[in-house]
Design an enzyme around this catalytic site. Structure first.
Site, PDB file in Angstrom:
ATOM      1  N   GLU A 114       0.824  -1.215   0.000  1.00  0.00           N
ATOM      2  CA  GLU A 114       0.000   0.000   0.000  1.00  0.00           C
ATOM      3  C   GLU A 114       0.855   1.261   0.000  1.00  0.00           C
ATOM      4  OE1 GLU A 114      -3.928  -1.791   0.071  1.00  0.00           O
ATOM      5  OE2 GLU A 114      -3.139   0.190  -0.412  1.00  0.00           O
ATOM      6  N   ARG A 170       0.622   3.837  -3.169  1.00  0.00           N
ATOM      7  CA  ARG A 170       0.012   5.135  -2.854  1.00  0.00           C
ATOM      8  C   ARG A 170       1.056   6.228  -2.673  1.00  0.00           C
ATOM      9  NH1 ARG A 170      -5.558   4.059   0.529  1.00  0.00           N
ATOM     10  NH2 ARG A 170      -5.686   1.806   0.241  1.00  0.00           N
ATOM     11  N   ASP A 225      -5.029  -9.697  -8.272  1.00  0.00           N
ATOM     12  CA  ASP A 225      -5.303  -8.751  -9.363  1.00  0.00           C
ATOM     13  C   ASP A 225      -4.107  -8.019  -9.970  1.00  0.00           C
ATOM     14  OD1 ASP A 225      -5.014  -7.370  -6.985  1.00  0.00           O
ATOM     15  OD2 ASP A 225      -6.995  -6.442  -7.027  1.00  0.00           O
ATOM     16  N   GLU A 233     -12.683   0.415  -9.734  1.00  0.00           N
ATOM     17  CA  GLU A 233     -12.327  -0.544 -10.781  1.00  0.00           C
ATOM     18  C   GLU A 233     -13.281  -0.569 -11.968  1.00  0.00           C
ATOM     19  OE1 GLU A 233     -10.263  -1.290  -7.154  1.00  0.00           O
ATOM     20  OE2 GLU A 233     -12.443  -1.352  -7.503  1.00  0.00           O
TER      21      GLU A 233
END
Length: 640
Positions: free
Chosen positions: A265, A269, A398, A532
């Protein structure tokens, strides 16, 4: 949970050094003499051990090999009989042996002298008071801290910014421009309320009107929303807001904190956001901060396999996996979603360490067996073995597939290894996971322990855009096939929105019997401002210009405005099938980074961030394609 500063791993508190008068003054002299005697005894034992080891270890001079650092350096030997120079061990005989003994005696004398010097220094230390010794230790600590600060502030090597195309652009159609302006107003509403009620916190609770954070950011307030939103602000032309964020980063963003964060993360980010802000604005501070953070993440790779821990403490460098992960495993979508950012770090710094870390992960994965050609979601960083055999293109898997494709695109389509891995993976996914429901909806299921679960998550809806993005360059001239597959996924995900009361999609939805594209369990009915589906709409719009994608995107924008907007920002909802939804009171940082950015781009022209010049990381932070002609590192494999 982080470890308190005074608690070592044993959990016992370290007693503070007592610099004041002792509890029993009349024992002071005796106590000091005892301490000195013990230290002298220890030093004497150490010196005796060193001398013993030197004089009594077996003599290996007959076949002496010199070991230096990481590899063996063998001194070449000239064989008088052959007159040829042969690499190998240096055999000592004849006059050479006499010279060797003289050298050995010289070394012994030097060691004696060094030991005597050390002993004298130790005696001098013992003559000093405890206060003086403490002061010397503190001076050394301050010196080390200053050296570390100097290293952190060391200027990075100048490198040319790649040719940046399409930073500005917009639609000419008046109606489309109005829609885009509405998205911009929504962004300003989200940012202004964060600025008012959550400034410096990681995220915002818009109803409670205060800061919010989760364990992925650790215990520190690192301004995640600020860093995540910067490039969106810049692209939308909100430059005053951008400058506010830049000033906060310059004055407050500090990574030397005792805080345990998610490597994945923080990479997508923070490092992604800072790199994008740097490329868009040219402001050096963003590049410097990105590199400082990257250095803090490197200890996470110190595992037996080189597969990084899921979490790392920014101060201590100690890493661990998520407690819930299968058999202490790291997650495929986490350690497989570092490549884009780390390659750019190597480009900007000239330091290949980042590139080597991610390439090591790729090489390891290539060597491993994959059941049915599928990558399981769990890999143990200690053993290098797969955990539970669970494969998904949604959560846990993903962005690993996304980054294989985007590594190829970002390399100016020269990283053929990444493209080959992507093609192999999607062929296995299409064969085993992609199915069509009775009602004709194409979905991507999940493979669990040998059987297919007919469930698709909101996260997996990104795959429609991925298939479209990867269509050009696919094997066997199947570009049209994959573009159509992307369109089918987009239609299915739109149906998951359209079949709810709020016209917003659930977290996951099933295809069992009569139930299609609908969430069944209450725990799957929430919408947390995810991007998404809109992301896929944008990619399909760019490649087809089919007006349905703008129509579907506008429907989603209106639903977010109607049901998620509150006076203090935007909030997720707990049940998309209820006409009177309850809010979860969290404005996610990715709502500003991704959802609103993709909506804005959907109603912009193709000249804004064109896809042949920019590649978006999985947090929608645009990074430029590294064309070899634009780099000074054309011989650097990081940009191949």
């Amino acid at each position: 949970m982080t470890t308190p500063a005074l608690l070592p791993l044993s959990g016992r508190r370290i007693p503070p050094l007592n610099l004041g008068p002792p509890a029993f003054p009349h024992h002071r002299a005796t106590l000091r003499l005892s301490e000195k005697f013990i230290l002298l005894l220890i030093l004497s034992a150490f010196i005796t051990l060193c001398f013993g080891a030197f004089f009594f270890l077996p003599d290996s001079s007959k076949h002496k090999r010199f070991d230096l650092g990481l590899e063996d350096v063998l001194i070449p030997h000239v064989d008088a009989g052959k007159g040829a120079k042969n690499p190998g061990v240096f055999l000592i005989h004849g006059p050479d042996e006499h010279r060797h003994r003289e050298e050995e005696e010289r070394l012994r004398n030097k060691i004696r002298a060094d030991h005597e010097k050390a002993l004298e220094e130790a005696k001098e230390k013992l003559k000093k008071s405890r206060e003086e010794i403490h002061a010397e230790i503190q001076t050394e600590k301050n010196k080390i801290v200053q050296e570390m600060k100097t290293k952190e502030n060391k200027p990075l090597p100048p490198v040319p910014i790649p040719n940046l195309v399409g930073i500005n652009g917009g639609p000419e159609d008046i109606e489309i421009r109005k829609k885009r302006d509405k998205i911009k107003e929504m962004m300003k509403h989200a940012w202004d309320n964060y600025r008012t009620y959550g400034w410096g916190h990681n995220e915002l609770r818009p109803i409670a009107r205060k800061g919010h954070s989760t364990n992925i950011f650790g215990s520190s307030q690192m301004g995640a929303t600020i860093v995540d939103a910067l490039d969106t602000l810049y692209i939308m032309g909100l430059h005053d807001e951008f400058l506010d964020g830049q000033k906060w980063i310059e004055d407050n963003l500090d990574f030397s904190v005792n805080s345990e964060v998610s490597v994945f993360e923080v990479n997508i980010r923070f490092i992604g956001g800072l790199l994008a802000a740097y490329y868009l604005s040219g402001e050096e501070i963003f590049k410097i901060k990105a590199v400082q953070l990257a250095e803090k993440l490197l200890p996470a790779f110190n595992t037996p396999t080189g597969i990084p821990w899921a979490m790392v403490n920014l101060k201590s460098g100690v890493g661990r996996t998520w407690a819930w992960a299968s058999a202490g495993s790291s997650i495929l979508a986490e350690f497989g979603t570092l490549h884009m950012e780390f390659v750019h770090l190597s480009y900007l710094t000239g330091d290949l360490v980042y590139y080597k870390k991610v390439m090591h992960i790729r090489k390891l994965l290539q060597k491993m067996d994959r059941p049915n050609g599928l990558y399981p979601n769990y890999l143990n960083p200690r053993t290098g073995r797969w955990g539970q055999y669970h494969t998904s293109v949604g959560g846990l898997g993903d962005s690993f597939y996304e980054y294989l494709l985007k590594a190829w695109l970002m390399s100016d389509k020269t990283d053929h290894e990444a493209r080959r891995m992507y093609d192999d993976a999607i062929e296995a996914i299409e064969k085993h996971l992609v199915k069509k429901s009775r009602g004709g909806l194409v979905f991507i299921g999940e493979w669990k322990n040998g059987h297919l679960e007919k469930k698709m998550g909101h996260l997996a809806c990104f795959a429609g855009g991925m298939f479209a993005l990867g269509a050009d360059g696919s094997r066997k001239d199947k570009a049209g096939h994959y573009l159509e597959l992307g369109a089918e996924i987009a239609r299915t995900c739109h149906e998951s929105y359209d079949r709810t009361a709020l016209k917003l999609g659930p977290e996951s939805f099933k295809f069992d019997g009569a139930v299609e594209a609908v969430a069944v369990r209450q725990a799957e009915k929430y919408y947390i401002l995810r991007p998404e589906v809109i992301e896929t709409y944008w990619y399909l719009w760019r490649f087809t210009h089919d007006p349905r994608y703008r129509q579907w995107g506008w429907e989603a924008a209106l639903a977010i405005e109607k049901y998620c907007r509150v006076s203090g920002g935007f909030s997720g909802v707990k049940d998309v099938y209820s006409s009177t939804p309850t809010h979860d009171d969290v404005q996610q940082s990715f709502f500003l980074a991704e959802t609103l950015k993709y909506l804005y781009l959907l109603f912009s022209g193709d000249d804004l961030l064109p896809l042949d010049h920019w590649v978006f990381n999985t947090e929608a932070h645009p990074l430029p394609v590294l064309h070899l002609a634009n780099t000074t590192l054309s011989g650097n494999p990081a940009v191949r």
